[in-house]
Design an enzyme around this catalytic site. Structure first.
Site, PDB file in Angstrom:
ATOM      1  N   GLU A   1       0.877  -1.185   0.000  1.00  0.00           N
ATOM      2  CA  GLU A   1       0.000   0.000   0.000  1.00  0.00           C
ATOM      3  C   GLU A   1       0.905   1.223   0.000  1.00  0.00           C
ATOM      4  OE1 GLU A   1      -3.403  -0.021  -0.428  1.00  0.00           O
ATOM      5  OE2 GLU A   1      -2.826  -2.063  -0.907  1.00  0.00           O
TER       6      GLU A   1
ATOM      7  N   CYS B   1      -1.724   9.109   4.148  1.00  0.00           N
ATOM      8  CA  CYS B   1      -1.719   8.734   2.733  1.00  0.00           C
ATOM      9  C   CYS B   1      -3.004   9.194   2.060  1.00  0.00           C
ATOM     10  CB  CYS B   1      -1.564   7.228   2.604  1.00  0.00           C
ATOM     11  SG  CYS B   1      -2.802   6.350   3.550  1.00  0.00           S
TER      12      CYS B   1
HETATM   13  P1  NAP Z   1       8.923   4.823   3.319  1.00  0.00           P
HETATM   14  O1  NAP Z   1      10.052   5.750   3.354  1.00  0.00           O
HETATM   15  O2  NAP Z   1       8.599   4.145   2.040  1.00  0.00           O
HETATM   16  O3  NAP Z   1       9.183   3.735   4.478  1.00  0.00           O
HETATM   17  C1  NAP Z   1       8.249   2.728   4.764  1.00  0.00           C
HETATM   18  C2  NAP Z   1       8.968   1.557   5.378  1.00  0.00           C
HETATM   19  O4  NAP Z   1       9.820   0.973   4.386  1.00  0.00           O
HETATM   20  C3  NAP Z   1       9.874   1.932   6.545  1.00  0.00           C
HETATM   21  O5  NAP Z   1       9.797   0.929   7.529  1.00  0.00           O
HETATM   22  C4  NAP Z   1      11.239   1.955   5.887  1.00  0.00           C
HETATM   23  O6  NAP Z   1      12.296   1.751   6.794  1.00  0.00           O
HETATM   24  C5  NAP Z   1      11.113   0.803   4.941  1.00  0.00           C
HETATM   25  N1  NAP Z   1      12.100   0.742   3.868  1.00  0.00           N
HETATM   26  C6  NAP Z   1      12.846   1.741   3.352  1.00  0.00           C
HETATM   27  N2  NAP Z   1      13.622   1.261   2.360  1.00  0.00           N
HETATM   28  C7  NAP Z   1      13.356  -0.062   2.236  1.00  0.00           C
HETATM   29  C8  NAP Z   1      13.833  -1.107   1.400  1.00  0.00           C
HETATM   30  N3  NAP Z   1      14.738  -0.897   0.438  1.00  0.00           N
HETATM   31  N4  NAP Z   1      13.338  -2.355   1.562  1.00  0.00           N
HETATM   32  C9  NAP Z   1      12.418  -2.600   2.517  1.00  0.00           C
HETATM   33  N5  NAP Z   1      11.937  -1.644   3.340  1.00  0.00           N
HETATM   34  C10 NAP Z   1      12.398  -0.397   3.206  1.00  0.00           C
HETATM   35  O7  NAP Z   1       7.568   5.559   3.793  1.00  0.00           O
HETATM   36  P2  NAP Z   1       7.322   6.448   5.081  1.00  0.00           P
HETATM   37  O8  NAP Z   1       8.014   7.754   4.956  1.00  0.00           O
HETATM   38  O9  NAP Z   1       7.570   5.646   6.306  1.00  0.00           O
HETATM   39  O10 NAP Z   1       5.746   6.674   5.002  1.00  0.00           O
HETATM   40  C11 NAP Z   1       5.166   7.657   4.191  1.00  0.00           C
HETATM   41  C12 NAP Z   1       4.642   7.053   2.899  1.00  0.00           C
HETATM   42  O11 NAP Z   1       3.748   5.993   3.223  1.00  0.00           O
HETATM   43  C13 NAP Z   1       3.817   8.043   2.091  1.00  0.00           C
HETATM   44  O12 NAP Z   1       4.123   7.865   0.736  1.00  0.00           O
HETATM   45  C14 NAP Z   1       2.380   7.627   2.389  1.00  0.00           C
HETATM   46  O13 NAP Z   1       1.456   7.996   1.390  1.00  0.00           O
HETATM   47  C15 NAP Z   1       2.529   6.146   2.495  1.00  0.00           C
HETATM   48  N6  NAP Z   1       1.433   5.541   3.252  1.00  0.00           N
HETATM   49  C16 NAP Z   1       0.510   4.796   2.570  1.00  0.00           C
HETATM   50  C17 NAP Z   1      -0.556   4.245   3.246  1.00  0.00           C
HETATM   51  C18 NAP Z   1      -1.586   3.438   2.521  1.00  0.00           C
HETATM   52  O14 NAP Z   1      -2.390   2.756   3.166  1.00  0.00           O
HETATM   53  N7  NAP Z   1      -1.628   3.485   1.197  1.00  0.00           N
HETATM   54  C19 NAP Z   1      -0.678   4.424   4.631  1.00  0.00           C
HETATM   55  C20 NAP Z   1       0.287   5.173   5.295  1.00  0.00           C
HETATM   56  C21 NAP Z   1       1.345   5.729   4.600  1.00  0.00           C
HETATM   57  P3  NAP Z   1      13.151   2.989   7.361  1.00  0.00           P
HETATM   58  O15 NAP Z   1      12.200   3.784   8.191  1.00  0.00           O
HETATM   59  O16 NAP Z   1      14.209   2.342   8.149  1.00  0.00           O
HETATM   60  O17 NAP Z   1      13.647   3.744   6.175  1.00  0.00           O
END
Ligand code: NAP
Length: 516
Positions: free
Chosen positions: A284, A318
């Site tokens: 997601e 999001c």
């Molecule tokens: P993110 O930067 O993509 O990080 C999400 C998770 O992925 C974190 O635990 C991060 O770890 C991990 N991660 C980073 N690089 C990775 C890799 N190469 N392989 C596996 N995991 C990895 O997102 P965020 O800043 O936490 O959250 C904001 C984003 O989430 C926004 O785009 C928002 O729209 C989206 N979101 C979507 C929903 C939905 O239901 N569609 C809900 C909430 C949020 P680290 O923290 O250690 O980097």
């Protein structure tokens, strides 16, 4: 069918008892400031040299540290989960259900503490934190209800053979949640794996590792056996690819940005040496959500919907509205209303703990990214409110309204993930729908209209996973608005539903000829 399911009810913090509960919980967190939390693998506490600081974005203070998982320890965690799976997969659904019911009760008992950790790590206000806790209780209760039905298997045509088709768990999951719903998205991933008879390694966001630790501890207290839930905080850039690519990983449950989600999807598609399945990916991702306001709309209601959707939790949902697509006949009037309402939300009114309506954004990286989008917006349009920010004491950005944005502008197409809304003027409902659907995302959207024909067209043509009519585009409630996005917003997981649980189950068809 919903078996008496009721959504949890949020606390009213004007009640002195609840206020005192929150204050006591903050005091408990402060008393343990600087604590180092270990990894949890197979129940074993493991301390590592490298640490991740949990920082309060309202004050930049370090709250605590979690240990940072290495690739070697991530390998140990996945192997431990694989071993635990060999038993947990055969544990009857009733036993799994009992454990999850105990977990829900414990979460409710520790409600103030979880809310306080959420406020402290993510910067959300008390009401938003408690709303998230209610969402988590709802996830547990809904998954318990669904598993009872799923456990009966599929209904089949009766013949002389004895035929069954049963749902069976699939293996070790890797849960990778974002920071912005650090309780419900993280815990929802754990609970959905556990209730379906799978085991899981959770790698929480590096911005919110402690609330995840506390939840994994609660899983143990609820009687979920060691190894079923493992806690492996670590930087995504260090262990992310490793845990996704591991040959024993059976599924990846991810929520986060489009960039990371696409990377996970691509990496999970490769079959590693020794791997005996195709991995399942639930991803997601982000959004660029629009609220359409047509010429017939109730303007006061639409303005309230835009302000709530764009600025609650500083636009870091999001589902947040980041585009208002407005008919020219009501454009000026609507902007005036939106500005009036936004004035009441000025940010930087103290720490998240003071429970101000507008708090900080999550970290320096987000602050820099959002403020640079504001500067892009300043050139692409006209700022009529906000446009100001400061990272002196915490990461504060004032709610910002930018008008006269062209549909091709960057701030009309790229996810900002902060308190910024772009107004786009249109001359017809056709044009509004076309612009609403033009981005690569498809998560949420709203239409404000008193024109039934336009409402009906939106039902057919507005391509989003969650469409709202004459209502804000945020605040989905479990089993009222099943949540999940279209296009590059995700795999349309629809959390809280039985469909969601099927992502983590395989159907096994068994047929026995009982005739002589
Ligand atoms: P993110 O930067 O993509 O990080 C999400 C998770 O992925 C974190 O635990 C991060 O770890 C991990 N991660 C980073 N690089 C990775 C890799 N190469 N392989 C596996 N995991 C990895 O997102 P965020 O800043 O936490 O959250 C904001 C984003 O989430 C926004 O785009 C928002 O729209 C989206 N979101 C979507 C929903 C939905 O239901 N569609 C809900 C909430 C949020 P680290 O923290 O250690 O980097």
């Amino acid at each position: 069918m919903l078996d008496g399911f009721k959504n949890a009810v949020e606390l009213d913090f004007s009640c002195p008892e609840h206020k005192a509960g929150m204050e006591a919980a903050f005091a408990e967190i402060d008393a343990q400031k600087g604590t180092v939390y270990p990894l949890i693998i197979g129940g074993e506490r493991i301390f590592t040299e490298k640490k991740i600081a949990s920082i309060d974005p309202a004050t930049k203070e370090v709250l605590a540290y979690s240990c940072s998982c290495t690739k070697e320890l991530a390998d140990k965690a996945i192997r431990t989960a694989y071993e635990a799976f060999q038993t947990w997969r055969f544990t009857p659904a009733d036993e799994r259900i009992r454990a999850l019911r105990r977990l829900a009760a414990l979460l409710n008992e520790n409600r103030y503490l979880f809310n306080a950790w959420n406020v402290s790590e993510s910067g959300k206000n008390w009401g938003e934190a408690d709303g998230e806790l209610c969402e988590q209780l709802d996830f547990i209760n809904s998954y318990v209800m669904h598993i009872k039905e799923l456990d009966k298997g599929l209904e089949l045509v009766h013949t002389e053979e004895h035929n069954k088709c049963i749902y069976t768990p699939i293996g070790v999951g890797v849960a990778v949640p974002p920071w912005n719903f650090p309780l419900s998205l993280m815990a929802g991933m754990i609970v959905s794996a556990v209730i379906t008879g799978n085991t899981v390694c959770v790698k929480p966001s590096s911005d919110a590792p402690i609330i995840a630790y506390k939840f994994v501890e609660l899983c143990e207290k609820a009687g979920i056996p060691a190894g079923v839930v493992n806690y492996i905080p670590g930087s995504g850039s260090v262990i992310g690819d490793f845990i996704v690519e591991h040959p024993l990983t059976r599924f990846i449950n991810f929520t986060g940005s489009k960039e990371v989600g696409c990377r996970i999807n691509a990496r999970a598609a490769q079959v590693a040496p020794g791997q005996r399945w195709l991995k399942r990916v639930v991803a997601e991702m982000g959004g660029k959500n629009a609220i359409i306001v047509d010429a017939s709309a109730n303007i006061k209601k639409a303005a309230q919907g835009i302000v709530n959707s764009a600025f609650t939790f500083q636009g870091q949902k999001c589902s947040a509205c980041s585009r208002a697509i407005v008919h020219e006949a009501v454009y000026d009037e609507l902007i005036e209303e939106v500005v009036k309402l936004t004035e009441k939300l000025k940010a930087g009114q103290g720490s998240g703990r003071s429970n101000a309506p507008a708090g900080p954004v999550i970290n320096q990286g987000s602050f820099n990214s959002i403020s640079s989008y504001i500067e892009i917006g300043r050139k692409e349009g006209r700022i009529v409110y906000g446009g100001t920010y400061s990272d002196e004491k915490g990461f504060y950005i004032d709610p910002t309204v930018i008008v006269d944005i062209d549909r091709s502008a960057r701030i009309a197409n790229e996810e900002i993930f902060g308190p910024v809304v772009a107004f786009i003027k249109v001359s017809s409902f056709d044009e509004a729908l076309e612009i609403a659907n033009q981005t690569e995302y498809g998560l949420t959207g709203s239409v404000y209209s008193e024109d039934r024909a336009n409402i009906n067209r939106a039902k057919d043509e507005f391509y989003v996973g969650n469409l709202y009519l004459n209502r804000k585009c945020t605040a989905a409630v479990v089993l009222q608005h099943p949540f999940g996005g279209f296009n590059l917003s995700g795999t349309d997981a629809k959390t809280g539903t039985a469909d969601y649980l099927k992502n983590f189950l395989a159907l096994k068809s068994i047929s026995e000829d009982l005739t002589d």
